[in-house]
Design a protein around this motif. Sequence first.
Motif, PDB file in Angstrom:
ATOM      1  N   PRO A 114       0.785  -1.242   0.000  1.00  0.00           N
ATOM      2  CA  PRO A 114       0.000   0.000   0.000  1.00  0.00           C
ATOM      3  C   PRO A 114       0.815   1.290   0.000  1.00  0.00           C
ATOM      4  N   HIS A 115       2.089   1.211   0.361  1.00  0.00           N
ATOM      5  CA  HIS A 115       2.904   2.437   0.358  1.00  0.00           C
ATOM      6  C   HIS A 115       3.602   2.662  -0.986  1.00  0.00           C
ATOM      7  N   GLN A 223      16.428   2.376   6.991  1.00  0.00           N
ATOM      8  CA  GLN A 223      15.497   3.211   6.238  1.00  0.00           C
ATOM      9  C   GLN A 223      15.548   4.666   6.706  1.00  0.00           C
ATOM     10  N   GLU A 224      15.568   4.862   8.009  1.00  0.00           N
ATOM     11  CA  GLU A 224      15.621   6.226   8.555  1.00  0.00           C
ATOM     12  C   GLU A 224      16.929   6.926   8.184  1.00  0.00           C
ATOM     13  N   LEU A 225      18.038   6.184   8.258  1.00  0.00           N
ATOM     14  CA  LEU A 225      19.341   6.736   7.858  1.00  0.00           C
ATOM     15  C   LEU A 225      19.336   7.117   6.383  1.00  0.00           C
ATOM     16  N   HIS A 227      16.856   7.817   4.335  1.00  0.00           N
ATOM     17  CA  HIS A 227      16.003   8.962   4.020  1.00  0.00           C
ATOM     18  C   HIS A 227      16.603  10.273   4.521  1.00  0.00           C
ATOM     19  N   ARG A 228      17.301  10.199   5.656  1.00  0.00           N
ATOM     20  CA  ARG A 228      17.977  11.401   6.164  1.00  0.00           C
ATOM     21  C   ARG A 228      19.035  11.878   5.173  1.00  0.00           C
ATOM     22  N   HIS A 229      19.644  10.934   4.456  1.00  0.00           N
ATOM     23  CA  HIS A 229      20.704  11.272   3.496  1.00  0.00           C
ATOM     24  C   HIS A 229      20.182  11.259   2.052  1.00  0.00           C
ATOM     25  N   LYS A 230      18.839  11.296   1.901  1.00  0.00           N
ATOM     26  CA  LYS A 230      18.208  11.359   0.573  1.00  0.00           C
ATOM     27  C   LYS A 230      18.659  10.207  -0.333  1.00  0.00           C
ATOM     28  N   ALA A 231      18.662   9.018   0.255  1.00  0.00           N
ATOM     29  CA  ALA A 231      18.955   7.787  -0.487  1.00  0.00           C
ATOM     30  C   ALA A 231      17.787   6.824  -0.303  1.00  0.00           C
ATOM     31  N   LEU A 232      17.720   5.795  -1.152  1.00  0.00           N
ATOM     32  CA  LEU A 232      16.554   4.916  -1.202  1.00  0.00           C
ATOM     33  C   LEU A 232      16.836   3.542  -0.604  1.00  0.00           C
ATOM     34  N   LEU A 233      15.807   2.968   0.024  1.00  0.00           N
ATOM     35  CA  LEU A 233      15.867   1.583   0.480  1.00  0.00           C
ATOM     36  C   LEU A 233      15.255   0.701  -0.605  1.00  0.00           C
ATOM     37  N   ILE A 234      16.055  -0.266  -1.086  1.00  0.00           N
ATOM     38  CA  ILE A 234      15.622  -1.196  -2.129  1.00  0.00           C
ATOM     39  C   ILE A 234      15.542  -2.586  -1.517  1.00  0.00           C
ATOM     40  N   ALA A 235      14.349  -3.152  -1.458  1.00  0.00           N
ATOM     41  CA  ALA A 235      14.166  -4.506  -0.920  1.00  0.00           C
ATOM     42  C   ALA A 235      14.137  -5.505  -2.067  1.00  0.00           C
ATOM     43  N   ASP A 236      15.094  -6.409  -2.061  1.00  0.00           N
ATOM     44  CA  ASP A 236      15.124  -7.480  -3.057  1.00  0.00           C
ATOM     45  C   ASP A 236      14.317  -8.655  -2.504  1.00  0.00           C
ATOM     46  N   GLU A 237      13.082  -8.776  -2.978  1.00  0.00           N
ATOM     47  CA  GLU A 237      12.171  -9.832  -2.536  1.00  0.00           C
ATOM     48  C   GLU A 237      12.002 -10.888  -3.627  1.00  0.00           C
ATOM     49  N   VAL A 238      13.002 -11.000  -4.501  1.00  0.00           N
ATOM     50  CA  VAL A 238      12.901 -11.940  -5.622  1.00  0.00           C
ATOM     51  C   VAL A 238      12.680 -13.364  -5.109  1.00  0.00           C
ATOM     52  N   GLN A 239      13.435 -13.757  -4.079  1.00  0.00           N
ATOM     53  CA  GLN A 239      13.263 -15.089  -3.515  1.00  0.00           C
ATOM     54  C   GLN A 239      12.324 -15.090  -2.311  1.00  0.00           C
ATOM     55  N   GLU A 258       9.085   0.448   5.034  1.00  0.00           N
ATOM     56  CA  GLU A 258       8.367   0.707   3.779  1.00  0.00           C
ATOM     57  C   GLU A 258       9.388   1.077   2.708  1.00  0.00           C
ATOM     58  N   PRO A 259       9.949   0.087   2.022  1.00  0.00           N
ATOM     59  CA  PRO A 259      10.998   0.366   1.033  1.00  0.00           C
ATOM     60  C   PRO A 259      10.506   1.302  -0.068  1.00  0.00           C
TER      61      PRO A 259
END
Length: 461
Positions: A114-115, A223-225, A227-239, A258-259
């Motif tokens: 949902p996010h 995630q908080e770190l 976003h503080r540095h304007k970078a993205l969290l990428i979750a690899d959920e392939v497996q 919430e990646p």
Amino acid sequence: MSKEFDLGRLLAERGGERYELHARHLNHQLPRMLRTIGFDKVYERAEGAYFWDADGNDYLDMLAGFGVMGLGRHHPVVRKALHDVIDASLADLTRFDCAPLPGLLAEKLLAHSPHLDRVFFGNSGTEAVETALKFARYATGKPRIVYCTHAFHGLTTGSLSVNGESGFRDGFAPLLPDTAIELGDLAALERELKRGDVAGFVVEPVQGKGVHEPPPGFLLAAQELLHRHKALLIADEVQTGLGRTGAFYAYQHAEGVEPDLVCVAKTLSGGYVPVGATLGKDWVFKKVYSSMDRVLVHSASFGSNAQAMAAGLAVLAVLEDEDVIANARATGELLRTRLAALVDRYELLREVRGRGLMIGIEFGRPSSLKLRSRWTMLQAARKGLFAQMVVVPLLQRHRILTQVSGDHLEVIKLIPPLIIGEAEVDRFVEAFTAVMDDAHGGSGLMWDFGRTLVKQAVGNR
């Protein structure tokens, strides 16, 4: 008029040549490796969590095609959807229209996320990761990706750049300017972020190699770190995605995570048609596709094809209608608990870990002198040989297919179809117990095979 093509006749006439054909025309080391460890079986058919050979013997699949067969083989709902979509004779891949199936599959995937707001469809897990890397770099305007040691994100050049196993990377440099940290090392992540050039951090919520989870709270703090540095969290959920760990996504086990980008593939295919998807936030997609001139700036010729979309829609329907994720959670807990109860019984068995139907069985140095000398012999030749010594009799004597969890790892990984139940748990635990009894008892058969593996390992140096 051309002669009618008859696939059944071709397989009947030439199917027996399968290993010779591979040796002659494909990766010649594969049949060689399979013959060395006695895995050169001839499987004739498959259904659900089982294969059958020409003699009618059944084999329990605890590997699921490296996770692709999340619903088992030839699930009737997926099979029917593919027949239906082929019979519909859709105007597919015209490229200058908006077909309905990609939009419908995106809508269903996003309902579980949902996010997130938008989806890009490619053809594989590695393409899903490549998409995420490109989108993160473009959206942030920064070049570097942080990843974890021992991570596996794919084998094309971009995804290989964030692969934490040197055996896959060796000889393919130069790669992208990316940096590895240990899973769970927040201080290292913060150090890299302070350099100001990090676009994102790509992470498996449960690492496939060795089946390792991050420490509690790590993903949320990361995630908080980021976003503080304007970078993205990428979750690899392939497996790990689509129910493997007992939740739709593995990151959902960590509250508040919430990646910005999520990669899925494998199970989404239904085991039939390769498909990968990268889900992301609206602003990321709008940065990448910022004008009509950029409408094809990232695309895939075969992406969003009707067969793949139909398979994906059928898979999501099965996950919902047949309580597959709840089954993965309950059956996985049963399997893990029963295996963990064996740790105190066998000195070669160090730990059993994992979530849902993604379980790692780790072996370690024994305490008794007799076993320790044999263990040392194997380790001196090549780490990971004992785990291979367990995998082989599981197949040869008990007709159960498993895998060693990674190069030089004394870990077996279990990622069976999510549809297995108590009967399959019973069969695996009984077989595994018998193999452990052999390894710890007076039988020299396993250790004789170990010496064969040692010779092979030394010969390959």
